[in-house]
Scaffold this active site. Structure first.
Site, PDB file in Angstrom:
ATOM      1  N   HIS A 153     -33.663 -37.637  78.957  1.00  0.00           N
ATOM      2  CA  HIS A 153     -33.429 -37.125  77.583  1.00  0.00           C
ATOM      3  C   HIS A 153     -34.753 -36.869  76.855  1.00  0.00           C
ATOM      4  O   HIS A 153     -34.796 -36.895  75.627  1.00  0.00           O
ATOM      5  CB  HIS A 153     -32.579 -38.095  76.751  1.00  0.00           C
ATOM      6  CG  HIS A 153     -31.382 -38.627  77.466  1.00  0.00           C
ATOM      7  ND1 HIS A 153     -30.142 -38.062  77.361  1.00  0.00           N
ATOM      8  CD2 HIS A 153     -31.252 -39.665  78.327  1.00  0.00           C
ATOM      9  CE1 HIS A 153     -29.276 -38.733  78.121  1.00  0.00           C
ATOM     10  NE2 HIS A 153     -29.934 -39.703  78.719  1.00  0.00           N
ATOM     11  N   SER A 274     -57.332 -18.425  71.225  1.00  0.00           N
ATOM     12  CA  SER A 274     -56.676 -17.711  70.145  1.00  0.00           C
ATOM     13  C   SER A 274     -57.730 -16.892  69.424  1.00  0.00           C
ATOM     14  O   SER A 274     -58.876 -17.314  69.301  1.00  0.00           O
ATOM     15  CB  SER A 274     -56.032 -18.714  69.187  1.00  0.00           C
ATOM     16  OG  SER A 274     -55.909 -18.128  67.899  1.00  0.00           O
ATOM     17  N   LYS A 280     -57.823 -23.579  69.852  1.00  0.00           N
ATOM     18  CA  LYS A 280     -56.663 -23.426  70.727  1.00  0.00           C
ATOM     19  C   LYS A 280     -57.024 -23.176  72.181  1.00  0.00           C
ATOM     20  O   LYS A 280     -57.974 -22.484  72.507  1.00  0.00           O
ATOM     21  CB  LYS A 280     -55.818 -22.252  70.243  1.00  0.00           C
ATOM     22  CG  LYS A 280     -55.197 -22.496  68.886  1.00  0.00           C
ATOM     23  CD  LYS A 280     -53.848 -23.129  68.982  1.00  0.00           C
ATOM     24  CE  LYS A 280     -52.827 -22.037  69.189  1.00  0.00           C
ATOM     25  NZ  LYS A 280     -51.474 -22.469  69.031  1.00  0.00           N
ATOM     26  N   GLU A 287     -46.361 -20.396  80.213  1.00  0.00           N
ATOM     27  CA  GLU A 287     -45.320 -19.817  79.348  1.00  0.00           C
ATOM     28  C   GLU A 287     -44.686 -18.595  80.001  1.00  0.00           C
ATOM     29  O   GLU A 287     -43.473 -18.375  79.926  1.00  0.00           O
ATOM     30  CB  GLU A 287     -45.923 -19.428  77.990  1.00  0.00           C
ATOM     31  CG  GLU A 287     -46.418 -20.618  77.178  1.00  0.00           C
ATOM     32  CD  GLU A 287     -47.227 -20.159  75.966  1.00  0.00           C
ATOM     33  OE1 GLU A 287     -48.462 -20.187  76.051  1.00  0.00           O
ATOM     34  OE2 GLU A 287     -46.617 -19.762  74.972  1.00  0.00           O
TER      35      GLU A 287
END
Ligand code: ARG
Length: 460
Positions: A153, A274, A280, A287
Protein backbone atom coordinates in the site's frame (compact mmCIF):
# COMPACT_ATOMS: atom_id res chain seq x y z
CA UNK A 1 -1.98 -4.38 -61.35
CA UNK A 2 -5.63 -5.33 -61.72
CA UNK A 3 -6.26 -2.97 -64.66
CA UNK A 4 -8.30 -5.46 -66.74
CA UNK A 5 -11.66 -4.83 -65.17
CA UNK A 6 -11.22 -1.11 -64.52
CA UNK A 7 -11.81 1.69 -67.02
CA UNK A 8 -10.43 4.50 -64.83
CA UNK A 9 -8.12 4.98 -61.85
CA UNK A 10 -9.14 5.47 -58.25
CA UNK A 11 -10.42 8.74 -56.82
CA UNK A 12 -7.75 10.72 -55.02
CA UNK A 13 -9.30 10.05 -51.63
CA UNK A 14 -9.72 6.35 -52.46
CA UNK A 15 -6.01 6.14 -53.16
CA UNK A 16 -5.22 7.96 -49.96
CA UNK A 17 -7.29 5.78 -47.67
CA UNK A 18 -6.28 2.59 -49.47
CA UNK A 19 -2.53 3.01 -49.63
CA UNK A 20 -0.39 1.32 -46.99
CA UNK A 21 3.00 1.87 -48.62
CA UNK A 22 3.73 4.74 -46.20
CA UNK A 23 4.05 2.24 -43.38
CA UNK A 24 4.34 -1.24 -44.89
CA UNK A 25 7.50 -0.34 -46.79
CA UNK A 26 9.33 -1.52 -43.72
CA UNK A 27 8.20 -5.04 -44.66
CA UNK A 28 10.38 -4.91 -47.80
CA UNK A 29 13.04 -7.33 -46.49
CA UNK A 30 10.36 -9.83 -45.40
CA UNK A 31 8.42 -9.38 -48.64
CA UNK A 32 11.46 -10.13 -50.76
CA UNK A 33 12.44 -13.10 -48.60
CA UNK A 34 8.95 -14.51 -49.03
CA UNK A 35 8.99 -13.93 -52.80
CA UNK A 36 12.38 -15.61 -53.14
CA UNK A 37 11.12 -18.66 -51.22
CA UNK A 38 7.96 -18.75 -53.33
CA UNK A 39 9.64 -18.46 -56.72
CA UNK A 40 12.30 -21.00 -55.78
CA UNK A 41 9.53 -23.46 -54.90
CA UNK A 42 7.71 -22.66 -58.18
CA UNK A 43 10.92 -23.64 -59.98
CA UNK A 44 11.56 -26.79 -57.94
CA UNK A 45 8.03 -28.06 -58.54
CA UNK A 46 8.28 -27.36 -62.27
CA UNK A 47 5.42 -24.84 -62.15
CA UNK A 48 7.70 -22.16 -63.64
CA UNK A 49 10.51 -22.68 -66.15
CA UNK A 50 14.04 -22.47 -64.70
CA UNK A 51 14.97 -19.45 -66.81
CA UNK A 52 12.08 -17.36 -65.48
CA UNK A 53 12.85 -18.41 -61.93
CA UNK A 54 16.48 -17.35 -62.27
CA UNK A 55 15.49 -14.00 -63.82
CA UNK A 56 12.98 -13.33 -61.05
CA UNK A 57 15.46 -14.31 -58.33
CA UNK A 58 18.10 -11.96 -59.74
CA UNK A 59 15.51 -9.23 -60.19
CA UNK A 60 14.29 -9.56 -56.59
CA UNK A 61 17.86 -9.24 -55.35
CA UNK A 62 18.32 -6.14 -57.48
CA UNK A 63 15.13 -4.62 -56.00
CA UNK A 64 16.38 -5.49 -52.53
CA UNK A 65 19.69 -3.75 -53.23
CA UNK A 66 17.85 -0.65 -54.45
CA UNK A 67 15.71 -0.54 -51.32
CA UNK A 68 18.68 -1.09 -49.03
CA UNK A 69 20.67 1.56 -50.90
CA UNK A 70 17.87 4.08 -50.46
CA UNK A 71 17.50 4.55 -54.23
CA UNK A 72 14.06 2.94 -54.45
CA UNK A 73 11.17 5.29 -55.12
CA UNK A 74 7.99 4.31 -53.25
CA UNK A 75 4.86 5.52 -55.05
CA UNK A 76 1.48 5.81 -53.40
CA UNK A 77 -0.40 4.76 -56.52
CA UNK A 78 1.25 1.34 -56.15
CA UNK A 79 -0.64 0.98 -52.87
CA UNK A 80 1.53 -1.36 -50.84
CA UNK A 81 4.92 -3.02 -50.54
CA UNK A 82 3.83 -6.12 -52.47
CA UNK A 83 2.79 -4.14 -55.54
CA UNK A 84 5.76 -1.82 -55.24
CA UNK A 85 8.27 -4.66 -55.31
CA UNK A 86 6.45 -6.47 -58.13
CA UNK A 87 6.14 -3.33 -60.22
CA UNK A 88 9.86 -2.56 -59.99
CA UNK A 89 10.61 -6.23 -60.63
CA UNK A 90 8.62 -5.98 -63.86
CA UNK A 91 10.64 -2.95 -64.94
CA UNK A 92 13.87 -4.86 -64.32
CA UNK A 93 12.93 -8.36 -65.53
CA UNK A 94 10.19 -7.71 -68.07
CA UNK A 95 7.02 -9.78 -68.54
CA UNK A 96 8.49 -12.89 -66.82
CA UNK A 97 8.07 -10.98 -63.52
CA UNK A 98 4.34 -11.46 -63.94
CA UNK A 99 4.80 -15.19 -63.25
CA UNK A 100 5.94 -14.58 -59.65
CA UNK A 101 2.35 -14.11 -58.49
CA UNK A 102 1.37 -17.62 -59.67
CA UNK A 103 -0.30 -19.62 -56.87
CA UNK A 104 -0.26 -16.86 -54.31
CA UNK A 105 -2.15 -13.72 -53.39
CA UNK A 106 -1.38 -10.58 -51.47
CA UNK A 107 -3.49 -12.07 -48.69
CA UNK A 108 -1.14 -14.96 -47.92
CA UNK A 109 1.80 -12.75 -48.85
CA UNK A 110 1.01 -10.05 -46.28
CA UNK A 111 0.26 -12.60 -43.56
CA UNK A 112 3.65 -14.20 -44.22
CA UNK A 113 5.47 -10.85 -44.26
CA UNK A 114 3.89 -9.78 -40.97
CA UNK A 115 4.67 -13.09 -39.31
CA UNK A 116 8.30 -12.85 -40.39
CA UNK A 117 8.53 -9.27 -39.09
CA UNK A 118 6.86 -10.08 -35.76
CA UNK A 119 9.04 -13.18 -35.35
CA UNK A 120 12.27 -11.25 -35.93
CA UNK A 121 11.07 -8.53 -33.58
CA UNK A 122 10.14 -11.00 -30.82
CA UNK A 123 13.63 -12.50 -31.05
CA UNK A 124 15.16 -9.04 -30.68
CA UNK A 125 12.91 -8.19 -27.73
CA UNK A 126 13.75 -11.46 -26.01
CA UNK A 127 17.47 -10.67 -26.22
CA UNK A 128 16.84 -7.17 -24.87
CA UNK A 129 14.79 -8.47 -21.95
CA UNK A 130 17.59 -10.95 -21.17
CA UNK A 131 20.06 -8.06 -21.08
CA UNK A 132 17.83 -6.13 -18.68
CA UNK A 133 17.56 -9.23 -16.48
CA UNK A 134 21.33 -9.46 -16.45
CA UNK A 135 21.72 -5.82 -15.46
CA UNK A 136 19.20 -6.35 -12.63
CA UNK A 137 20.85 -9.56 -11.42
CA UNK A 138 24.23 -7.81 -11.36
CA UNK A 139 22.74 -4.96 -9.28
CA UNK A 140 21.09 -7.54 -7.04
CA UNK A 141 24.38 -9.29 -6.39
CA UNK A 142 26.11 -5.98 -5.62
CA UNK A 143 23.31 -4.98 -3.24
CA UNK A 144 22.27 -8.32 -1.76
CA UNK A 145 22.78 -6.89 1.73
CA UNK A 146 21.66 -3.28 1.17
CA UNK A 147 18.56 -2.89 3.32
CA UNK A 148 15.60 -0.80 2.23
CA UNK A 149 11.97 -0.50 3.26
CA UNK A 150 9.62 -2.97 1.65
CA UNK A 151 6.18 -1.51 0.98
CA UNK A 152 2.62 -2.67 0.75
CA UNK A 153 0.00 0.00 0.00
CA UNK A 154 3.12 2.23 -0.36
CA UNK A 155 3.29 2.15 3.45
CA UNK A 156 6.43 0.85 5.17
CA UNK A 157 5.78 -2.84 5.69
CA UNK A 158 8.93 -4.86 6.44
CA UNK A 159 12.59 -4.29 5.63
CA UNK A 160 13.85 -6.00 2.47
CA UNK A 161 17.08 -5.76 0.53
CA UNK A 162 17.64 -3.72 -2.59
CA UNK A 163 18.91 -6.85 -4.33
CA UNK A 164 15.70 -8.68 -3.50
CA UNK A 165 13.69 -5.85 -5.05
CA UNK A 166 15.78 -6.05 -8.24
CA UNK A 167 15.27 -9.82 -8.42
CA UNK A 168 11.51 -9.37 -8.26
CA UNK A 169 11.77 -7.67 -11.65
CA UNK A 170 14.05 -10.43 -12.95
CA UNK A 171 11.25 -12.91 -12.22
CA UNK A 172 8.61 -10.71 -13.87
CA UNK A 173 10.80 -10.36 -16.95
CA UNK A 174 11.35 -14.12 -17.04
CA UNK A 175 7.59 -14.55 -17.42
CA UNK A 176 7.62 -11.93 -20.17
CA UNK A 177 10.24 -13.93 -22.03
CA UNK A 178 8.13 -17.04 -21.58
CA UNK A 179 5.19 -15.25 -23.17
CA UNK A 180 7.35 -14.06 -26.09
CA UNK A 181 8.58 -17.63 -26.59
CA UNK A 182 5.03 -19.02 -26.49
CA UNK A 183 3.83 -16.43 -28.98
CA UNK A 184 6.76 -17.21 -31.26
CA UNK A 185 6.14 -20.95 -31.12
CA UNK A 186 2.45 -20.61 -32.00
CA UNK A 187 3.19 -18.03 -34.69
CA UNK A 188 5.66 -20.24 -36.49
CA UNK A 189 3.41 -21.74 -39.18
CA UNK A 190 3.66 -20.45 -42.74
CA UNK A 191 0.56 -19.00 -44.47
CA UNK A 192 2.27 -18.73 -47.87
CA UNK A 193 0.46 -20.77 -50.50
CA UNK A 194 -2.98 -20.37 -48.91
CA UNK A 195 -3.39 -17.94 -51.81
CA UNK A 196 -6.41 -15.62 -51.63
CA UNK A 197 -8.40 -17.84 -49.25
CA UNK A 198 -9.07 -21.25 -50.82
CA UNK A 199 -5.65 -22.66 -51.65
CA UNK A 200 -4.55 -23.19 -55.24
CA UNK A 201 -4.90 -25.67 -58.08
CA UNK A 202 -1.16 -25.50 -58.82
CA UNK A 203 0.95 -28.38 -57.41
CA UNK A 204 2.84 -26.16 -54.97
CA UNK A 205 5.02 -27.45 -52.15
CA UNK A 206 4.02 -25.48 -49.05
CA UNK A 207 6.27 -27.57 -46.83
CA UNK A 208 9.26 -26.42 -48.88
CA UNK A 209 8.40 -22.70 -48.63
CA UNK A 210 7.62 -23.07 -44.93
CA UNK A 211 10.98 -24.73 -44.27
CA UNK A 212 12.96 -22.25 -46.34
CA UNK A 213 11.48 -19.34 -44.36
CA UNK A 214 12.27 -20.99 -41.03
CA UNK A 215 8.69 -21.93 -40.19
CA UNK A 216 7.98 -25.24 -38.46
CA UNK A 217 5.22 -26.21 -40.91
CA UNK A 218 2.63 -24.67 -43.25
CA UNK A 219 -0.69 -23.48 -41.77
CA UNK A 220 -3.34 -26.19 -42.13
CA UNK A 221 -6.40 -24.20 -43.24
CA UNK A 222 -6.28 -21.71 -46.08
CA UNK A 223 -9.13 -19.56 -44.72
CA UNK A 224 -7.55 -19.31 -41.30
CA UNK A 225 -4.17 -18.61 -42.90
CA UNK A 226 -5.25 -15.31 -44.41
CA UNK A 227 -7.78 -14.35 -41.70
CA UNK A 228 -5.51 -14.86 -38.70
CA UNK A 229 -3.82 -12.03 -36.84
CA UNK A 230 -3.61 -13.88 -33.51
CA UNK A 231 0.17 -13.75 -33.78
CA UNK A 232 0.12 -9.95 -33.72
CA UNK A 233 -2.46 -9.87 -30.92
CA UNK A 234 -0.55 -12.36 -28.80
CA UNK A 235 2.71 -10.53 -29.30
CA UNK A 236 1.04 -7.23 -28.39
CA UNK A 237 -0.53 -8.84 -25.33
CA UNK A 238 2.84 -10.16 -24.20
CA UNK A 239 4.39 -6.79 -25.01
CA UNK A 240 1.67 -5.00 -23.03
CA UNK A 241 2.35 -7.05 -19.92
CA UNK A 242 6.08 -6.44 -20.31
CA UNK A 243 5.45 -2.71 -20.80
CA UNK A 244 3.32 -2.69 -17.65
CA UNK A 245 6.20 -4.29 -15.74
CA UNK A 246 8.57 -1.64 -17.02
CA UNK A 247 6.12 1.13 -16.14
CA UNK A 248 5.89 -0.11 -12.55
CA UNK A 249 9.65 -0.05 -12.20
CA UNK A 250 9.79 3.33 -13.94
CA UNK A 251 7.28 4.69 -11.42
CA UNK A 252 9.47 3.44 -8.57
CA UNK A 253 12.47 5.18 -10.09
CA UNK A 254 10.50 8.41 -10.40
CA UNK A 255 9.47 8.22 -6.74
CA UNK A 256 12.84 7.00 -5.49
CA UNK A 257 14.84 9.73 -7.22
CA UNK A 258 12.69 12.50 -5.69
CA UNK A 259 14.33 14.67 -3.02
CA UNK A 260 11.75 13.42 -0.51
CA UNK A 261 12.72 9.76 -0.97
CA UNK A 262 16.31 10.07 -2.23
CA UNK A 263 16.52 6.26 -2.35
CA UNK A 264 18.55 6.07 -5.58
CA UNK A 265 20.68 8.37 -7.69
CA UNK A 266 20.66 8.49 -11.46
CA UNK A 267 23.67 10.11 -13.10
CA UNK A 268 23.59 13.12 -15.42
CA UNK A 269 23.41 10.62 -18.28
CA UNK A 270 19.88 9.57 -17.32
CA UNK A 271 18.39 12.80 -15.98
CA UNK A 272 17.58 16.19 -17.44
CA UNK A 273 17.70 19.67 -15.98
CA UNK A 274 15.01 22.29 -15.84
CA UNK A 275 15.28 25.46 -17.88
CA UNK A 276 14.03 27.52 -14.93
CA UNK A 277 14.72 25.62 -11.69
CA UNK A 278 18.47 25.06 -11.33
CA UNK A 279 18.16 22.45 -8.57
CA UNK A 280 16.12 20.01 -10.68
CA UNK A 281 17.26 16.61 -11.93
CA UNK A 282 14.30 15.15 -13.70
CA UNK A 283 14.01 11.39 -14.38
CA UNK A 284 12.57 11.94 -17.87
CA UNK A 285 13.64 8.57 -19.23
CA UNK A 286 11.80 6.78 -16.43
CA UNK A 287 8.74 8.96 -16.95
CA UNK A 288 8.71 8.17 -20.67
CA UNK A 289 9.06 4.44 -20.02
CA UNK A 290 6.11 4.78 -17.65
CA UNK A 291 4.12 6.61 -20.33
CA UNK A 292 4.95 4.52 -23.38
CA UNK A 293 3.15 1.52 -21.91
CA UNK A 294 0.07 3.46 -23.06
CA UNK A 295 1.02 3.06 -26.72
CA UNK A 296 1.61 -0.64 -26.36
CA UNK A 297 -1.68 -1.29 -24.59
CA UNK A 298 -3.38 1.05 -27.06
CA UNK A 299 -2.07 -0.97 -30.01
CA UNK A 300 -3.37 -4.18 -28.44
CA UNK A 301 -6.85 -2.80 -27.78
CA UNK A 302 -6.86 -1.10 -31.19
CA UNK A 303 -6.13 -4.31 -33.03
CA UNK A 304 -8.53 -6.36 -30.92
CA UNK A 305 -11.25 -3.93 -31.94
CA UNK A 306 -10.22 -4.09 -35.62
CA UNK A 307 -10.40 -7.90 -35.58
CA UNK A 308 -13.57 -8.18 -33.52
CA UNK A 309 -16.50 -9.25 -35.65
CA UNK A 310 -14.54 -9.56 -38.92
CA UNK A 311 -16.02 -12.32 -41.07
CA UNK A 312 -13.65 -14.87 -42.65
CA UNK A 313 -11.43 -14.63 -44.53
CA UNK A 314 -9.37 -11.51 -45.38
CA UNK A 315 -10.87 -8.03 -45.08
CA UNK A 316 -9.04 -4.81 -45.80
CA UNK A 317 -9.61 -3.85 -42.16
CA UNK A 318 -6.66 -6.11 -41.44
CA UNK A 319 -4.30 -3.66 -43.12
CA UNK A 320 -4.80 -1.66 -39.91
CA UNK A 321 -2.75 -4.27 -38.02
CA UNK A 322 0.51 -2.69 -39.05
CA UNK A 323 1.10 0.80 -37.70
CA UNK A 324 0.09 -0.06 -34.15
CA UNK A 325 2.11 -3.28 -34.10
CA UNK A 326 5.22 -1.61 -35.53
CA UNK A 327 4.91 1.36 -33.20
CA UNK A 328 4.19 -0.66 -30.07
CA UNK A 329 6.97 -3.21 -30.45
CA UNK A 330 9.42 -0.49 -31.39
CA UNK A 331 8.38 1.55 -28.34
CA UNK A 332 8.87 -1.49 -26.11
CA UNK A 333 12.33 -2.02 -27.56
CA UNK A 334 13.24 1.60 -26.79
CA UNK A 335 11.87 1.28 -23.25
CA UNK A 336 13.87 -1.89 -22.64
CA UNK A 337 17.06 -0.20 -23.80
CA UNK A 338 16.39 2.88 -21.64
CA UNK A 339 15.52 0.76 -18.60
CA UNK A 340 18.66 -1.36 -18.99
CA UNK A 341 20.73 1.80 -19.20
CA UNK A 342 19.10 3.22 -16.06
CA UNK A 343 19.56 0.00 -14.08
CA UNK A 344 23.28 -0.10 -14.92
CA UNK A 345 23.51 3.62 -14.08
CA UNK A 346 21.60 3.84 -10.82
CA UNK A 347 23.21 3.79 -7.40
CA UNK A 348 21.13 3.04 -4.31
CA UNK A 349 21.65 5.53 -1.48
CA UNK A 350 22.45 2.97 1.22
CA UNK A 351 22.43 5.22 4.34
CA UNK A 352 19.08 6.78 3.42
CA UNK A 353 17.63 3.36 2.58
CA UNK A 354 18.82 1.91 5.89
CA UNK A 355 17.28 4.79 7.85
CA UNK A 356 14.03 4.49 5.94
CA UNK A 357 14.05 0.71 6.40
CA UNK A 358 13.92 1.19 10.18
CA UNK A 359 11.25 3.85 10.18
CA UNK A 360 7.50 3.29 10.26
CA UNK A 361 7.80 0.40 12.76
CA UNK A 362 8.94 -1.85 9.95
CA UNK A 363 10.22 -4.48 12.38
CA UNK A 364 6.89 -4.84 14.19
CA UNK A 365 6.34 -8.22 12.52
CA UNK A 366 9.76 -9.33 13.77
CA UNK A 367 8.67 -8.44 17.30
CA UNK A 368 5.41 -10.36 16.90
CA UNK A 369 7.30 -13.36 15.47
CA UNK A 370 9.68 -13.23 18.47
CA UNK A 371 6.73 -13.36 20.88
CA UNK A 372 5.43 -16.43 19.05
CA UNK A 373 8.80 -18.16 18.82
CA UNK A 374 10.23 -17.35 22.26
CA UNK A 375 7.13 -17.04 24.45
CA UNK A 376 4.80 -19.41 22.62
CA UNK A 377 2.04 -16.78 22.13
CA UNK A 378 -0.48 -17.51 19.40
CA UNK A 379 0.26 -15.17 16.48
CA UNK A 380 -3.00 -13.24 16.84
CA UNK A 381 -2.20 -12.45 20.49
CA UNK A 382 1.39 -11.53 19.60
CA UNK A 383 -0.07 -9.16 16.99
CA UNK A 384 -2.14 -7.43 19.73
CA UNK A 385 0.80 -7.10 22.13
CA UNK A 386 2.96 -5.69 19.34
CA UNK A 387 0.17 -3.31 18.35
CA UNK A 388 0.07 -1.95 21.90
CA UNK A 389 3.85 -1.48 21.88
CA UNK A 390 3.70 0.35 18.54
CA UNK A 391 1.03 2.59 20.12
CA UNK A 392 3.30 3.34 23.09
CA UNK A 393 6.30 4.06 20.87
CA UNK A 394 4.27 6.20 18.53
CA UNK A 395 2.80 8.21 21.45
CA UNK A 396 6.36 8.87 22.64
CA UNK A 397 7.58 9.56 19.10
CA UNK A 398 10.31 6.87 19.25
CA UNK A 399 11.16 3.65 17.44
CA UNK A 400 10.36 0.21 18.87
CA UNK A 401 14.03 -0.35 19.69
CA UNK A 402 13.96 2.82 21.85
CA UNK A 403 11.27 1.51 24.22
CA UNK A 404 12.60 0.55 27.64
CA UNK A 405 12.37 -3.04 28.83
CA UNK A 406 9.91 -1.86 31.49
CA UNK A 407 7.66 -0.42 28.77
CA UNK A 408 7.91 -3.69 26.87
CA UNK A 409 7.06 -5.72 29.96
CA UNK A 410 4.04 -3.54 30.66
CA UNK A 411 2.56 -5.01 27.51
CA UNK A 412 3.85 -8.57 28.08
CA UNK A 413 5.70 -9.34 31.34
CA UNK A 414 7.73 -12.26 29.91
CA UNK A 415 9.58 -10.10 27.33
CA UNK A 416 13.36 -10.13 27.95
CA UNK A 417 16.34 -8.08 26.83
CA UNK A 418 16.86 -10.58 23.97
CA UNK A 419 13.96 -9.02 22.07
CA UNK A 420 16.09 -6.03 21.06
CA UNK A 421 18.15 -8.21 18.71
CA UNK A 422 15.20 -8.70 16.33
CA UNK A 423 14.31 -5.02 16.20
CA UNK A 424 17.28 -4.05 14.02
CA UNK A 425 16.68 -4.03 10.27
CA UNK A 426 19.82 -6.05 9.49
CA UNK A 427 18.66 -8.83 11.79
CA UNK A 428 15.19 -8.58 10.34
CA UNK A 429 16.28 -9.18 6.75
CA UNK A 430 18.85 -11.83 7.71
CA UNK A 431 16.13 -13.81 9.46
CA UNK A 432 13.97 -14.04 6.30
CA UNK A 433 15.64 -17.22 5.10
CA UNK A 434 12.50 -19.02 3.92
CA UNK A 435 12.65 -20.03 0.23
CA UNK A 436 12.18 -16.88 -1.84
CA UNK A 437 12.68 -14.65 1.22
CA UNK A 438 14.76 -11.48 1.36
CA UNK A 439 17.74 -12.72 3.45
CA UNK A 440 21.00 -11.51 1.86
CA UNK A 441 22.28 -15.10 1.51
CA UNK A 442 19.15 -16.02 -0.42
CA UNK A 443 19.49 -12.96 -2.63
CA UNK A 444 23.14 -13.73 -3.38
CA UNK A 445 22.29 -17.31 -4.28
CA UNK A 446 19.37 -16.30 -6.52
CA UNK A 447 21.33 -13.54 -8.25
CA UNK A 448 24.20 -15.93 -8.91
CA UNK A 449 21.82 -18.57 -10.25
CA UNK A 450 20.27 -15.99 -12.60
CA UNK A 451 23.64 -14.78 -13.83
CA UNK A 452 24.66 -18.37 -14.56
CA UNK A 453 21.40 -18.97 -16.41
CA UNK A 454 21.80 -15.74 -18.34
CA UNK A 455 25.25 -16.85 -19.37
CA UNK A 456 27.49 -14.44 -17.56
CA UNK A 457 28.35 -15.68 -14.12
CA UNK A 458 30.83 -13.53 -12.26
CA UNK A 459 34.07 -15.29 -11.29
CA UNK A 460 33.39 -17.26 -8.07
N1 ARG B 1 -1.87 -3.96 -48.10
C1 ARG B 1 -2.68 -5.08 -47.75
C2 ARG B 1 -2.62 -5.33 -46.25
O1 ARG B 1 -1.76 -4.81 -45.65
C3 ARG B 1 -2.19 -6.31 -48.46
C4 ARG B 1 -3.27 -7.30 -48.74
C5 ARG B 1 -4.21 -6.73 -49.72
N2 ARG B 1 -5.13 -7.72 -50.15
C6 ARG B 1 -6.20 -7.40 -50.83
N3 ARG B 1 -6.96 -8.36 -51.17
N4 ARG B 1 -6.46 -6.17 -51.16
O2 ARG B 1 -3.44 -6.02 -45.70
Amino acid sequence: MWGGRFASGPAEIMEEINASIGFDKRLAPQDIRGSLAHVTMLGATGILPRADVAAIQDGLKAVQAEIEGGGFVFRRELEDIHMSVESRLTEIVGPAAGRLHTARSRNDQVATDMKLWVRDTLDGLDAQVADLQKALAEKALAHAGTVMPGFTHLQSAQPVTFGHHCLAYVEMLARDRGRFRDARARLNECPLGAAALAGTSFPIDRHATAASLGFDRPTANSLDSVADRDFALESLAAASICAVHLSRFAEELVVWTSAQFDFVRLSDGYTTGSSIMPQKRNPDAAELVRAKSGRVIGALTGLLIVMKGLPLAYSKDMQEDKEGTFDALQALSLCLAAMTGMVRDLEPNAPVLARAAGSGYATATDLADWLVRELGLPFREAHHVTGRLVGTASARGVGLEELTLAEMQAAEPRITQAVYAVLGVENSVSSRTSYGGTAPDNVRAQATRWLERLGDAPAP
